[in-house]
Design a protein around this motif. Structure first.
Motif, PDB file in Angstrom:
ATOM      1  N   PRO A  44       0.797  -1.226   0.000  1.00 35.37           N
ATOM      2  CA  PRO A  44       0.000   0.000   0.000  1.00 35.37           C
ATOM      3  C   PRO A  44       0.836   1.286   0.000  1.00 35.37           C
ATOM      4  CG  PRO A  44      -0.112  -1.093   2.130  1.00 35.37           C
ATOM      5  CD  PRO A  44       0.668  -1.988   1.237  1.00 35.37           C
ATOM      6  N   PHE A  45       2.112   1.194   0.324  1.00 34.94           N
ATOM      7  CA  PHE A  45       3.007   2.362   0.309  1.00 34.94           C
ATOM      8  C   PHE A  45       4.418   1.868   0.013  1.00 34.94           C
ATOM      9  CE2 PHE A  45       2.104   1.064   4.692  1.00 34.94           C
ATOM     10  CZ  PHE A  45       3.368   0.739   5.160  1.00 34.94           C
ATOM     11  N   GLY A  46       5.368   2.803  -0.114  1.00 38.59           N
ATOM     12  CA  GLY A  46       6.736   2.421  -0.471  1.00 38.59           C
ATOM     13  C   GLY A  46       6.889   2.250  -1.972  1.00 38.59           C
ATOM     14  N   HIS A  47       6.108   3.009  -2.736  1.00 41.85           N
ATOM     15  CA  HIS A  47       6.129   2.904  -4.192  1.00 41.85           C
ATOM     16  C   HIS A  47       7.276   3.703  -4.799  1.00 41.85           C
ATOM     17  CE1 HIS A  47       1.525   2.273  -3.695  1.00 41.85           C
ATOM     18  NE2 HIS A  47       2.200   1.177  -3.421  1.00 41.85           N
ATOM     19  N   ARG A  48       7.642   3.343  -6.011  1.00 45.97           N
ATOM     20  CA  ARG A  48       8.724   4.015  -6.738  1.00 45.97           C
ATOM     21  C   ARG A  48       8.396   5.487  -6.979  1.00 45.97           C
ATOM     22  NH1 ARG A  48      10.021   1.036 -11.909  1.00 45.97           N
ATOM     23  NH2 ARG A  48      11.530  -0.047 -10.616  1.00 45.97           N
ATOM     24  N   THR A  49       7.155   5.773  -7.354  1.00 44.16           N
ATOM     25  CA  THR A  49       6.763   7.163  -7.613  1.00 44.16           C
ATOM     26  C   THR A  49       5.625   7.553  -6.690  1.00 44.16           C
ATOM     27  OG1 THR A  49       5.212   6.487  -9.333  1.00 44.16           O
ATOM     28  CG2 THR A  49       7.417   7.049 -10.060  1.00 44.16           C
ATOM     29  N   ARG A  50       5.566   8.815  -6.386  1.00 39.53           N
ATOM     30  CA  ARG A  50       4.479   9.331  -5.550  1.00 39.53           C
ATOM     31  C   ARG A  50       3.194   9.274  -6.367  1.00 39.53           C
ATOM     32  NH1 ARG A  50       4.186  11.817  -0.923  1.00 39.53           N
ATOM     33  NH2 ARG A  50       2.633  13.429  -0.550  1.00 39.53           N
ATOM     34  N   THR A  51       2.210   8.562  -5.868  1.00 39.36           N
ATOM     35  CA  THR A  51       0.978   8.318  -6.609  1.00 39.36           C
ATOM     36  C   THR A  51      -0.210   8.618  -5.710  1.00 39.36           C
ATOM     37  OG1 THR A  51       2.131   6.533  -7.766  1.00 39.36           O
ATOM     38  CG2 THR A  51      -0.242   6.554  -7.961  1.00 39.36           C
ATOM     39  N   ARG A  52      -1.263   9.149  -6.291  1.00 41.24           N
ATOM     40  CA  ARG A  52      -2.490   9.388  -5.518  1.00 41.24           C
ATOM     41  C   ARG A  52      -3.042   8.045  -5.041  1.00 41.24           C
ATOM     42  NH1 ARG A  52      -7.614  13.131  -7.127  1.00 41.24           N
ATOM     43  NH2 ARG A  52      -8.678  12.885  -5.123  1.00 41.24           N
ATOM     44  N   VAL A  53      -3.495   8.004  -3.786  1.00 43.53           N
ATOM     45  CA  VAL A  53      -4.024   6.770  -3.198  1.00 43.53           C
ATOM     46  C   VAL A  53      -5.438   7.015  -2.670  1.00 43.53           C
ATOM     47  CG1 VAL A  53      -3.717   5.033  -1.387  1.00 43.53           C
ATOM     48  CG2 VAL A  53      -1.704   5.962  -2.562  1.00 43.53           C
ATOM     49  N   LEU A  54      -6.353   6.147  -3.071  1.00 44.48           N
ATOM     50  CA  LEU A  54      -7.715   6.150  -2.533  1.00 44.48           C
ATOM     51  C   LEU A  54      -7.847   4.899  -1.670  1.00 44.48           C
ATOM     52  CD1 LEU A  54      -9.788   7.029  -5.741  1.00 44.48           C
ATOM     53  CD2 LEU A  54      -8.882   8.592  -3.999  1.00 44.48           C
ATOM     54  N   ALA A  55      -8.329   5.048  -0.449  1.00 44.38           N
ATOM     55  CA  ALA A  55      -8.494   3.923   0.470  1.00 44.38           C
ATOM     56  C   ALA A  55      -9.972   3.745   0.787  1.00 44.38           C
ATOM     57  CB  ALA A  55      -7.711   4.162   1.758  1.00 44.38           C
ATOM     58  N   ASP A  56     -10.507   2.577   0.468  1.00 43.54           N
ATOM     59  CA  ASP A  56     -11.923   2.356   0.728  1.00 43.54           C
ATOM     60  C   ASP A  56     -12.179   2.292   2.229  1.00 43.54           C
ATOM     61  OD1 ASP A  56     -14.598   1.646  -0.649  1.00 43.54           O
ATOM     62  OD2 ASP A  56     -14.420   0.239   1.027  1.00 43.54           O
ATOM     63  N   ARG A  57     -13.238   2.961   2.641  1.00 41.74           N
ATOM     64  CA  ARG A  57     -13.621   3.097   4.046  1.00 41.74           C
ATOM     65  C   ARG A  57     -13.815   1.748   4.759  1.00 41.74           C
ATOM     66  NH1 ARG A  57     -15.032   7.783   5.570  1.00 41.74           N
ATOM     67  NH2 ARG A  57     -15.602   8.455   3.483  1.00 41.74           N
ATOM     68  N   ARG A  58     -14.192   0.721   4.022  1.00 45.48           N
ATOM     69  CA  ARG A  58     -14.466  -0.581   4.643  1.00 45.48           C
ATOM     70  C   ARG A  58     -13.213  -1.193   5.294  1.00 45.48           C
ATOM     71  NH1 ARG A  58     -17.485  -5.752   1.915  1.00 45.48           N
ATOM     72  NH2 ARG A  58     -17.740  -6.902   3.839  1.00 45.48           N
ATOM     73  N   HIS A  98       0.127   6.085   6.288  1.00 45.25           N
ATOM     74  CA  HIS A  98       1.429   5.929   5.620  1.00 45.25           C
ATOM     75  C   HIS A  98       1.288   5.897   4.108  1.00 45.25           C
ATOM     76  CE1 HIS A  98       3.866   5.835   9.137  1.00 45.25           C
ATOM     77  NE2 HIS A  98       3.283   4.770   9.635  1.00 45.25           N
ATOM     78  N   ALA A  99       0.150   5.432   3.621  1.00 42.75           N
ATOM     79  CA  ALA A  99      -0.101   5.427   2.175  1.00 42.75           C
ATOM     80  C   ALA A  99      -0.527   6.816   1.697  1.00 42.75           C
ATOM     81  CB  ALA A  99      -1.183   4.400   1.835  1.00 42.75           C
ATOM     82  N   GLU A 100      -0.758   7.728   2.649  1.00 50.07           N
ATOM     83  CA  GLU A 100      -1.282   9.065   2.349  1.00 50.07           C
ATOM     84  C   GLU A 100      -2.558   8.932   1.533  1.00 50.07           C
ATOM     85  OE1 GLU A 100       1.752  11.790   0.963  1.00 50.07           O
ATOM     86  OE2 GLU A 100       3.192  10.974   2.392  1.00 50.07           O
ATOM     87  N   GLY A 101      -3.390   7.990   1.971  1.00 47.41           N
ATOM     88  CA  GLY A 101      -4.628   7.696   1.261  1.00 47.41           C
ATOM     89  C   GLY A 101      -5.771   8.607   1.659  1.00 47.41           C
ATOM     90  N   THR A 102      -6.640   8.874   0.699  1.00 53.25           N
ATOM     91  CA  THR A 102      -7.878   9.600   0.928  1.00 53.25           C
ATOM     92  C   THR A 102      -8.967   8.571   1.174  1.00 53.25           C
ATOM     93  OG1 THR A 102      -7.159  11.327  -0.603  1.00 53.25           O
ATOM     94  CG2 THR A 102      -9.523  11.236  -0.099  1.00 53.25           C
ATOM     95  N   LEU A 103      -9.692   8.714   2.281  1.00 50.03           N
ATOM     96  CA  LEU A 103     -10.755   7.771   2.614  1.00 50.03           C
ATOM     97  C   LEU A 103     -11.964   8.012   1.715  1.00 50.03           C
ATOM     98  CD1 LEU A 103     -10.495   5.591   4.699  1.00 50.03           C
ATOM     99  CD2 LEU A 103     -11.638   7.074   6.338  1.00 50.03           C
ATOM    100  N   VAL A 104     -12.399   6.956   1.030  1.00 49.25           N
ATOM    101  CA  VAL A 104     -13.491   7.058   0.053  1.00 49.25           C
ATOM    102  C   VAL A 104     -14.368   5.803   0.124  1.00 49.25           C
ATOM    103  CG1 VAL A 104     -12.185   8.510  -1.575  1.00 49.25           C
ATOM    104  CG2 VAL A 104     -12.052   6.014  -1.750  1.00 49.25           C
ATOM    105  N   ASP A 105     -15.482   5.830  -0.582  1.00 51.10           N
ATOM    106  CA  ASP A 105     -16.329   4.653  -0.769  1.00 51.10           C
ATOM    107  C   ASP A 105     -16.289   4.305  -2.247  1.00 51.10           C
ATOM    108  OD1 ASP A 105     -17.506   4.105   1.873  1.00 51.10           O
ATOM    109  OD2 ASP A 105     -18.324   6.125   1.660  1.00 51.10           O
ATOM    110  N   VAL A 106     -15.485   3.308  -2.616  1.00 50.28           N
ATOM    111  CA  VAL A 106     -15.332   2.962  -4.034  1.00 50.28           C
ATOM    112  C   VAL A 106     -15.538   1.466  -4.303  1.00 50.28           C
ATOM    113  CG1 VAL A 106     -13.869   4.927  -4.668  1.00 50.28           C
ATOM    114  CG2 VAL A 106     -12.806   2.829  -3.804  1.00 50.28           C
ATOM    115  N   ARG A 107     -16.120   0.762  -3.348  1.00 51.53           N
ATOM    116  CA  ARG A 107     -16.349  -0.672  -3.594  1.00 51.53           C
ATOM    117  C   ARG A 107     -17.723  -0.872  -4.204  1.00 51.53           C
ATOM    118  NH1 ARG A 107     -17.574   0.216   1.538  1.00 51.53           N
ATOM    119  NH2 ARG A 107     -19.391  -0.787   2.450  1.00 51.53           N
ATOM    120  N   GLU A 108     -17.840  -1.957  -4.974  1.00 48.66           N
ATOM    121  CA  GLU A 108     -19.127  -2.300  -5.568  1.00 48.66           C
ATOM    122  C   GLU A 108     -20.100  -2.635  -4.450  1.00 48.66           C
ATOM    123  OE1 GLU A 108     -18.801  -5.554  -8.293  1.00 48.66           O
ATOM    124  OE2 GLU A 108     -17.943  -4.315  -9.872  1.00 48.66           O
ATOM    125  N   ARG A 109     -21.306  -2.202  -4.603  1.00 49.64           N
ATOM    126  CA  ARG A 109     -22.373  -2.518  -3.640  1.00 49.64           C
ATOM    127  C   ARG A 109     -23.142  -3.725  -4.147  1.00 49.64           C
ATOM    128  NH1 ARG A 109     -19.973   0.839  -0.839  1.00 49.64           N
ATOM    129  NH2 ARG A 109     -20.804   2.829  -0.233  1.00 49.64           N
TER     130      ARG A 109
END
Length: 164
Positions: A109-123, A151-162
């Motif tokens: 979830p982190f420690g990537h080669r390039t800085r990338t936007r991260v979305l983290a599902d609330r669940r 640590h992933a600098e993730g934004t908390l979102v709801d992006v899972r299929e319902r």
């Protein structure tokens, strides 16, 4: 349930990321690949929803990482709306490796080669501990979801299929 040190189990790039973040986590190595969430859950002995999938998508040509629990699927339309993008699709293997530095099945979830936007599902917050890849298809590590998302600098979102 033998723990190994990050230096011997985790991918070297990810071991470096753990050290830089001051994280001391018990990286576990399995003889058989834990490439899928189901394989990882079976090997660890946890619920499928405690596995963190780190999935790479391409949104209007830009990579984005989506962190999702292992029992769910990404709703690409929700990701598109969240990002305000015109088009979102799964990244191919080359873009995953170029962006993160890891192969599909081992992306942490982190420690990537390039800085990338991260979305983290609330669940992910439904559990006290979740397990994520440590940079290889054979390694995983446990962490509490708020720390992992931070640590992933993730934004908390709801992006899972319902469920329908």
């Amino acid at each position: 349930m033998a723990n190994t040190t990050p230096d011997t189990a985790a991918h070297p790039r990810f071991a470096d990321a753990l050290r830089e973040l001051g994280l001391d986590v018990g990286v576990r190595r399995f003889p058989d690949a834990t490439r899928t969430a189901a394989e990882a859950a079976a090997a660890i002995g946890c619920e499928l929803s405690q596995i963190v999938k780190s999935l790479v998508f391409e949104a209007d040509g830009q990579p984005v990482v989506v962190l999702l629990d292992g029992a769910s699927r990404v709703d690409v339309e929700l990701v598109r709306q969240e990002l305000g993008a015109e088009r979102v699709r799964r990244a191919n293997a080359a873009l995953v490796r170029e962006t993160t530095g890891y192969a599909i099945g081992g992306v942490p979830p982190f420690g990537h080669r390039t800085r990338t936007r991260v979305l983290a599902d609330r669940r992910l917050l439904d559990h006290a501990t979740v397990w994520a890849a440590a940079g290889t298809p054979h390694t995983v590590f446990p962490l509490d979801p708020p720390t992992l998302i931070a640590h992933a600098e993730g934004t908390l979102v709801d992006v899972r299929e319902r469920p329908a």
